[in-house]
Structures are given as structure tokens and as C-alpha cells.
Design a protein around this motif. Structure first.
Motif: not given
Length: 348
Positions: A166-178, A256-259, A285-295
Motif C-alpha cells: 500500500i505505501p509503495g503504490s501510494y508512493m508511485a501514484t504521488k510521484y506521478l501527481i508531483d 498508469w500505475v501497474c500491479s 510505473v511498475g512495482f518490484d524492480d525486476i532485472d528487466i526494468c533496467k534494459i
């Protein structure tokens, strides 16, 4: 002719088979100091093979087997992005504490109690990922300590290691709003897992507190959200079907904020099919930070979860629980962190 009664296996029988003293066998079986770990394991293995524990189940209950049953759906076990890292943390921490991990696949439609649990030859159980309440109850009936990983029941109490969803997704959404976004949607099947549901709740709360697209029931403009049965397309990489779903939307959000990250990368491909670019046309914006996010192109902004540490904490909690059976259950929430990359456009 009367049945021949089977001779009861004794400590003396085990000692004679291994050519060691009865005292050494007793020390090993009672988990006391005085024999090497190698001798202890050999005594336990031999006692098991000779049927000693079948006649003396109390020894099993005392956690003599240095085994942990890991229960996971096969599709999650094959997930090289998230659960593989969690399992790596589990294996490393178990090995450090001289425990072996016994991996068992569970089928939600045809659940079977693992043989190692049925015979009580494991000291604890780690359930990784989603499990139905009725199946969790079946496991608990064996009286073996259980820790759930990345899931917990609303009705049945156990220890659990979870993420600050919940905090993580809240953080991601607020980031987009900012960044100036006001037309924001959520993409992901919210009923697929507890984590997805919690991330949806975090998104809702961020939208509500920012007074954006407020709906009296859903808190957000449902027209921007894709929250139905889409996970099957994410898992099968069916980008065309997702593109088809998006093409039928009345209006697209600016972000979009993603699951999770797999859902975000599915969006990348679906939007590309529709001739839309990330982040020029739509930010993601995603969630988890899997390896493929960087490439991926552009690299994905996401919420980082320390996956290996989640596995480590699960084993540590299970080992603690083995020695503290009557203590209250505990939920551990892993810290998350927003990782900025290139998938969000600044609209300010």
C-alpha cells in the motif's frame, strides 16, 4: 496362523547398525550437544529408514529433521523475475542454518499434502505465494510451524513476510501527481493476489487524498483503470489482446500505475502495437524492480522490493517460530523504495 508381531526398533538397534554407542544415538535423537552434526544427521537418517520414528512420533514433533518444506505453485517457481530471487534468499539462509529445502509444487485445483508434511519429516513449512484458506487449514492441522511469503489469509492466523504494497503504490501514484499527472489509471488484475489488491488500495488512497478523479464508490475514474481479468495475458505475453482492451477504452490516461513490472512491460508492448510511446504518450510505473526494468526502452520507473531479503526474513521467522510456538503471530512488511528511471514524462 497368528500374525507375527514386528519387532520394535530401539536405540540399541540403531547403535548396532551404525557401530556407535547407544549414548551417542540418544544424544543425536534428543538434539543434545555431544556428537558431530554429521553423526547426528546419520543417526536421524538411519532411524528414519529403520522405522524408528513411525513408532516414536514424539521425536518428529521436536523438530529433529533439518528440513523445511517449501510450497509454491509451479508457475511461480518458474518465475525467473521475482520468486526465483525470493527462493534464492530462502535457500541461502536455510543452508546457513544447516536446513535443507524440500520444494513441493501445489495445485490450487487439486491440492495434495506433501509426503514430507504428512509423515511430519519437516520442521517447518514456507508457503510462497497465494494459497486458498481451506488448503492452509489442512496444513495447519499437522501442527507444523508455517510462514507465508508474499501472501496472508484474512481469516487464518499465521506468521507472514509481506511487502509494503500500500505505501509503495501510494508512493508511485504521488510521484506521478508531483510530475503534473492528473489523469492516472491502474493496470493490473486486482483479484489475482493479495499484493495486487493492496497496490490497488494504495493507488486509490493517493488519488483520494489528492482529490483527483474522485468517484463516490471507487474513489477514481474507472474509465482509466484496467483491473479485470488481464493477468492471463500478462503471464502469456499476449500483447495483442491487451492492446485490444486498451483500444476499446473511451479515453486513455496520461499515466498508469501497474500491479507489477511484468504488467508494466506488457503495457509497453501493447502500447507499441497501438503506435503509442512510453513516456511521450503515456507514462508507466511498475512495482518490484525486476532485472528487466533496467534494459527495457525506456528503463522502467518502479518500486523496488528486496526479494532475496524477503526469503531470508521468512526463514529467520520460521526458525524463530519453531522455538516459540505459543508466541503471537507476526507480519513482517519489507521496505520499498521508488526507483526513478525513464518511463515517466514530467508534465509540469
Amino acid at each position: 496362523m497368528p500374525a507375527i508381531k514386528k519387532k520394535k526398533v530401539t536405540m540399541k538397534d540403531i547403535a548396532e547398525k551404525l557401530n556407535i554407542s547407544v549414548n551417542a544415538v540418544s544424544i543425536a535423537l534428543n538434539d543434545k550437544v555431544g556428537v558431530s552434526e554429521e553423526t547426528r544427521n546419520l543417526v536421524l537418517k538411519t532411524a528414519d529408514e529403520m522405522g524408528y520414528f513411525d513408532e516414536n512420533p514424539s521425536f518428529i514433533i521436536k523438530n529433529h529433521f533439518k528440513n523445511i518444506c517449501l510450497l509454491i505453485e509451479e508457475r511461480n517457481f518458474r518465475d525467473t523475475h521475482f520468486y526465483t530471487k525470493v527462493i534464492l534468499g530462502i535457500e541461502n539462509e536455510a543452508r546457513k542454518n544447516n536446513f535443507d529445502i524440500l520444494v513441493n509444487f501445489m495445485n490450487k485445483d487439486d491440492f495434495q499434502i506433501p509426503k514430507s508434511v504428512e509423515s511430519r519429516k519437516v520442521s517447518g513449512i514456507l508457503v510462497v505465494g497465494t494459497i486458498k484458506d481451506e488448503h492452509l487449514k489442512m496444513l495447519l492441522d499437522y501442527g507444523i510451524p508455517i510462514v507465508q511469503v508474499d501472501h496472508s489469509s484474512f481469516l487464518i492466523n499465521t506468521d507472514a513476510v509481506l511487502t509494503q504494497n500500500i505505501p509503495g503504490s501510494y508512493m508511485a501514484t504521488k510521484y506521478l501527481i508531483d510530475k503534473g499527472h492528473t489523469q492516472i489509471g491502474f493496470f493490473g488484475e486486482i483479484d489475482f493476489s493479495l499484493s495486487f489488491k493492496e497496490r490497488w488500495l494504495g493507488f486509490n488512497e493517493a488519488m483520494r487524498t489528492s482529490e483527483l478523479n474522485v468517484d463516490p464508490i471507487l474513489n477514481v475514474n474507472p474509465g482509466y483503470c484496467v483491473i479485470g481479468s488481464v493477468e492471463k495475458y500478462v503471464l502469456s505475453k499476449n500483447y495483442k489482446e491487451v492492446a485490444n482492451i486498451i483500444s476499446k477504452m473511451d479515453k486513455l490516461p496520461t499515466a498508469w500505475v501497474c500491479s507489477n513490472d511484468s504488467a508494466a512491460i506488457t503495457l509497453y508492448n501493447a502500447l507499441n502495437i497501438l503506435g503509442l510511446k512510453v513516456p511521450d504518450d503515456i507514462s508507466v510505473v511498475g512495482f518490484d524492480d525486476i532485472d528487466i526494468c533496467k534494459i527495457v526502452n525506456p528503463p522502467l520507473t518502479t518500486v523496488r522490493v528486496n526479494k532475496e531479503l524477503m526469503g531470508v526474513k521468512a526463514v529467520q521467522k520460521l526458525l524463530w517460530r519453531m522455538n516459540n510456538i505459543k508466541e503471537p503471530y507476526d507480519h513482517i512488511r519489507m521496505e520499498v523504495k521508488l526507483i526513478e528511471r525513464g518511463s515517466v514524462k514530467d508534465l509540469r
